[in-house]
Structures are given as structure tokens and as C-alpha cells.
Design an enzyme around this catalytic site. Structure first.
Site, PDB file in Angstrom:
ATOM      1  N   ASP A  86       0.818  -1.226   0.000  1.00 53.38           N
ATOM      2  CA  ASP A  86       0.000   0.000   0.000  1.00 53.38           C
ATOM      3  C   ASP A  86       0.850   1.274   0.000  1.00 53.38           C
ATOM      4  OD1 ASP A  86      -2.100  -1.747   0.255  1.00 53.38           O
ATOM      5  OD2 ASP A  86      -2.596  -1.234   2.317  1.00 53.38           O
ATOM      6  N   MET A 139      -6.059  -2.488  -4.033  1.00 59.25           N
ATOM      7  CA  MET A 139      -5.657  -2.497  -2.620  1.00 59.25           C
ATOM      8  C   MET A 139      -5.365  -1.101  -2.119  1.00 59.25           C
ATOM      9  SD  MET A 139      -3.465  -5.749  -1.641  1.00 59.25           S
ATOM     10  CE  MET A 139      -4.357  -7.268  -1.388  1.00 59.25           C
ATOM     11  N   ARG A 162      -5.601  -0.128   2.124  1.00 58.94           N
ATOM     12  CA  ARG A 162      -6.436  -0.210   3.327  1.00 58.94           C
ATOM     13  C   ARG A 162      -6.833   1.183   3.800  1.00 58.94           C
ATOM     14  NH1 ARG A 162      -6.213  -4.528   6.745  1.00 58.94           N
ATOM     15  NH2 ARG A 162      -4.025  -5.079   6.484  1.00 58.94           N
ATOM     16  N   ILE A 182      -2.265  -8.329  -7.812  1.00 63.38           N
ATOM     17  CA  ILE A 182      -1.248  -7.277  -7.942  1.00 63.38           C
ATOM     18  C   ILE A 182      -0.126  -7.419  -6.914  1.00 63.38           C
ATOM     19  CG2 ILE A 182      -2.940  -5.689  -8.936  1.00 63.38           C
ATOM     20  CD1 ILE A 182      -2.701  -4.002  -6.382  1.00 63.38           C
ATOM     21  N   ARG A 183      -0.359  -8.266  -5.908  1.00 62.84           N
ATOM     22  CA  ARG A 183       0.717  -8.402  -4.909  1.00 62.84           C
ATOM     23  C   ARG A 183       1.359  -9.793  -4.918  1.00 62.84           C
ATOM     24  NH1 ARG A 183      -2.222  -8.718   1.116  1.00 62.84           N
ATOM     25  NH2 ARG A 183      -2.548 -10.946   1.001  1.00 62.84           N
TER      26      ARG A 183
END
Ligand code: ADP
Ligand code: FBP
Ligand code: MG
Length: 455
Positions: free
Chosen positions: A219, A262, A264, A378-379
């Protein structure tokens, strides 16, 4: 308008050096050794090869020259020191990964192992399985340079990770029981808060154990450092989802492509993917509240956009709009094992709200919403070339710092140079999107989306 400063005007910058904890703060009689790099025939240490206590990096680089004085913090520069506080033959190093995945995790592990092994001749290197809980609930895994050889080509973390399971006394007891004297912790904001506690307990017990952390956050929500590893890779992957959403939207009458990314509590991935893609009509992030109905709302904007272009693409960060999603009292209390709030799916909710709005206001016209949720895609990928190199430099910086006796620090880039930042300082920072700055203004100007300021 202020006149331009005279060319002979002086700006005085008062610099304060951030104190960096060192093992000798509480173990004053530690012996030093000459670094093995001195005798490593691949290196030719010259005068400027080794760094000293006085090598620093200035944090703030932007100043108003019309002010006579200003101030900034400075940090110790990362890199090899000529004298180290460990005999490499006696080093027992532990490496742990905690929290969510991030591209490049395996590269950092690989480079910690290879750096310790090749540059310092360390032979006792261990991986802690499954995050913090692994210290006290699982056997450490012995690692060597050959074993980790191609780990950088794999997504995820070979050591495995988890949330929760932080038990300070059990973790520090395990560090002592296993005889670890170097601990490398790779993790995000939660992990860093835990690492500070581990470091403080190690200091309290006066243990000969160096603790370094490497900030991991897809993030990009950790402060002070320029950016986190894996972030660029994630943005690159996110663009593929936006392109797909654009194609789907363009190919349908009144087509909306909706992508949830993503983020948070920060919208960096959404913002950067929006800026790089140029296919996005509206970018919704946690730092900028939005609303759906009425003047200046999302639906009014989309109505116009569909009339103009026949399609629209909306990108929403997972933490955006959470306050608008109806939830039960139990859902309001819901937290994950680490204590992070559990979010409801803003993408699913928005898709359903879009459909309700269209059905109510435009009954007879065709309308399509294609929702793409590439969350883990994506991660859960390998790091791109830039992030891979970045991970290598982070790992090597951490090793050099720990070998030099520094402890309780985080290795990270500041203004393009690698620094040692006190762990307790970075653990309380938060890197949020500044909706007052040029970058967010740029998003607004290319999308022409509303500012969602009800007035
Ligand atoms: N305030 C805290 N004190 C101690 N440990 C924490 C704290 N917050 C989180 N942790 C621990 O750090 C680990 C990772 O935290 P988490 O928030 O899941 O991920 P991240 O580090 O990526 O933000 C977990 O094992 C969690 O228990
Ligand atoms: O489903 P998981 O594994 O808990 O991960 C989801 C979370 O991980 C993140 O990517 C990053 O979380 P951390 O950096 O705190 O590990 C968030 O954006 C997301 O909410
Ligand atoms: Mg986190």
C-alpha cells in the site's frame, strides 16, 4: 507576488541528526573486528568505500529561499563500515516475514542470505516460518546461499507469513533460546510496531542481538522513506486490470468498468495506477471522501460522462467509502488477527448501487457494469526489475548496519539514498495521499472528477 531572492542571499539550514541506537549503548565493552570486505577480492575498498558515523542524509530537500533559516532532520547513511561488532563466524541470523504479501519479499530474503553468506562469510542463517508466531511455535529453517539462489523469481514468501501471533515474551525468549544475535524483520506498519517492542525488550534484557527491519507495504503507507518495495510492481499490475475494465466499458452501451485496488487506508496504488493509465474517469481513495447522489456526486458525474463518451472507468481503493456501506454491529467490530479492521467489499457495494441508480433513473436504456477485483493478483507476483534491485539494496543496507553494531533501525531510501532510520520513529508515521498537493490536483485535472466537497 514575492520578489525572487537575491542570488547572494543565504539560507541557513539547521540539521539535527536522528539518534541511531547502537549495541554499545548498553553493551559498552563489545569488541570490534575489521570487516571481511577488506579482504574480499571482489571488492577494492578505497578511501570512500567505507562510511563513517558522520555520513548522513538530509531528510527535507525543499526549502523557501526567502526564509533566512530552516531546519531538517538528518539520518545516518546506509553502507559498509570498516569496523564491525560481530565476528562473522559467531553470527546466528534470523529472518522473518510478517503481514500481507508484497512483490519482492523473496528477493529481500534471498539477498539477506546471499549478502550475509558472500560478503561477510556468515554460515548460520535461519528462516523463521509463518511470521512472528513462527519464532516460538515452529523450528527455524536453515538457509544457505545455494538454497535461495532463485527465490527472487518466485512471488510470495517462501518463509510463509501470517497475521497476529505476536507474543513479545515468547518471541524474545525464542531469540535467546536459539542463540540468534541478528534478527531481520520484514513487514509493514503492524510488523514495525511489533519490532519496536522486540527491540525494546532486547535492550531491557541487555542482549547482544542486533535488530533491523525492512519496511514491506504494497500500500506504500509507511512514512519517511521514498516508497516501499513492490509498490511499483503492484501499480504496473493494476494497470492491466484498468485496461481490461476500459475495454469492457468501451464495448458496451453505457458501459462502466469498475476496478477495486488495494489500499487499506491509503490510495497510493489507485492514484498511481490512475495517473499512469489515463483510462480512468474517476479515482476514489480513502483520503478523499465521496458521495453518490445529488449535485457534485459520483452518479451525476457518471451520467455526464456516459452522455459524452458512452462509457466510463471508475477505480476505487478498498478503504474508500467504507462509512457508506451498511453493516451490522458485528461487522463494525470485525478485526483481523493483527487487529486491522475488516472492510466490506466497496467494489461489490458500488456495483450494486450503480445498478440501482440506473434502474431508477434510466429504466429503458442499456447499461452494463463490469467489476474487476484484481486484489491479490497485484501483490502475489514477482517484483519487476526496479523493485528487485531496490530489494537487494535494502537487504544489503540492513546487513551492513547490523554488522556495524546499529540496532533498532529500519533501512530505507530517503531522497534516493539509503539511510538508517530509528525504528520507533518510522513505526509511528503514515504515508497518506496529500489531497492538497500537485499530484492529486493532476488526478482531478485529467479525470475532471468532482472534488466531493458538498457546498
Ligand atoms: N501494535 C502492535 N504491536 C505488536 N505487534 C503488532 C502490532 N500490530 C501488528 N502487530 C503484529 O505484526 C504482524 C503483522 O501485522 P499486520 O498488521 O498484519 O501486517 P503489516 O505488518 O503488513 O502491517 C502480526 O503478527 C501482528 O500481530
Ligand atoms: O487478505 P489479507 O491477506 O489480510 O490482505 C489484505 C490487506 O493487505 C494489504 O494489501 C496490505 O496489508 P499489510 O501491508 O498491512 O500487510 C491491504 O491493502 C489489504 O487490506
Ligand atoms: Mg499494515
Amino acid at each position: 507576488m514575492n520578489p525572487p531572492p537575491n542570488t547572494d542571499q543565504l539560507l541557513t539550514i539547521n540539521t539535527t541528526l536522528a539518534p541511531l541506537p547502537h549495541l554499545t549503548n548498553y553493551l559498552p565493552n563489545l569488541q570490534t573486528h575489521t570487516t571481511p570486505l577488506q579482504h574480499n577480492h571482489f571488492y577494492h575498498p578505497s578511501n570512500h568505500f567505507y562510511l563513517s558515523q558522520s555520513d548522513t542524509i538530509i531528510h527535507r530537500t525543499i526549502y523557501d529561499f526567502t526564509r533566512a533559516t530552516s531546519s531538517t532532520l538528518a539520518y545516518h547513511r546506509a553502507g559498509p563500515r570498516k569496523h564491525i561488532y560481530y565476528d562473522p563466524r559467531n553470527v546466528r541470523a534470523a529472518i522473518v516475514t510478517c503481514g500481507g504479501l508484497c512483490p519482492g519479499l523473496n528477493t529481500v530474503i534471498r539477498e539477506l542470505v546471499v549478502g550475509l553468506w558472500e560478503q561477510y562469510g556468515v554460515r548460520d542463517i535461519f528462516g523463521i516460518k509463518a511470521g512472528y508466531r513462527g519464532f516460538y511455535s515452529m523450528d527455524p529453517v536453515r538457509l544457505d546461499a545455494k538454497m535461495v539462489h532463485n527465490w527472487h523469481k518466485r512471488g510470495g514468501t517462501v518463509l510463509e507469513t501470517s497475521r497476529g501471533g505476536f507474543d513479545l515474551q515468547k518471541i524474545v525468549n525464542a531469540i535467546q533460546d536459539h542463540g540468534f544475535n541478528q534478527v531481520y524483520i520484514i513487514g509493514g506498519d503492524g510488523t514495525l510496531r511489533g519490532a519496536v517492542k522486540i527491540f525494546n525488550e532486547i535492550q531491557r534484557r541487555k542482549l547482544y542481538v542486533g535488530v533491523a527491519a525492512i519496511p514491506k507495504t504494497v500500500d506504500n503507507d509507511v512514512g519517511i522513506i521514498d516508497r516501499s518495495f513492490g509498490f511499483q510492481t503492484a501499480v504496473e499490475k493494476a494497470q492491466q486490470a484498468i485496461s481490461a475494465a476500459h475495454v469492457e466499458a468501451e464495448s458496451a452501451p453505457n458501459g462502466i468498468g469498475l476496478v477495486k485496488l488495494m489500499g487499506r487506508s491509503t490510495g497510493h496504488i489507485a492514484l498511481h495506477a490512475t495517473l499512469s493509465s489515463r483510462d480512468v474517469d474517476c479515482c476514489l481513495i480513502p483520503e478523499n471522501e465521496f458521495y453518490l447522489h445529488g449535485k457534485g456526486g459520483l452518479f451525476e458525474f457518471l451520467d455526464d460522462r456516459l452522455k459524452q463518451n458512452g462509457h466510463a472507468v471508475v477505480v476505487v481503493a478498498e478503504g474508500a467509502g467504507q462509512d457508506m456501506i451498511p453493516r451490522t454491529d458485528a461487522e463494525k467490530q470485525d478485526v483481523d488477527e493483527s487487529g486491522n479492521p475488516v472492510f466490506l467489499d466497496v467494489g461489490v457495494w458500488l456495483k450494486s448501487e450503480l445498478k440501482k441508480w440506473w434502474a431508477k433513473d434510466h429504466k429503458d436504456e442499456l447499461f452494463t457494469v463490469k467489476y474487476i477485483d484484481p486484489t491479490y493478483m497485484i501483490r502475489a507476483v514477482t517484483a519487476n526489475a526496479t523493485d528487485n534491485l531496490y530489494c537487494t539494496l535494502l537487504a544489503h543496507s540492513a546487513i551492513h548496519g547490523v554488522m556495524a553494531g546499529y540496532t533498532g533501525f529500519v533501512a530505507g531510501p530517503i531522497n534516493g539514498n539509503y539511510a538508517y532510520i530509528p525504528m520507533d520513529e518510522i513505526a509511528v508515521t503514515k504515508n497518506q495521499v496529500d489531497t492538497k498537493d500537485h499530484k492529486w490536483a493532476w488526478v482531478r485535472s485529467i479525470t475532471t472528477q468532482p472534488d466531493f466537497q458538498r457546498n
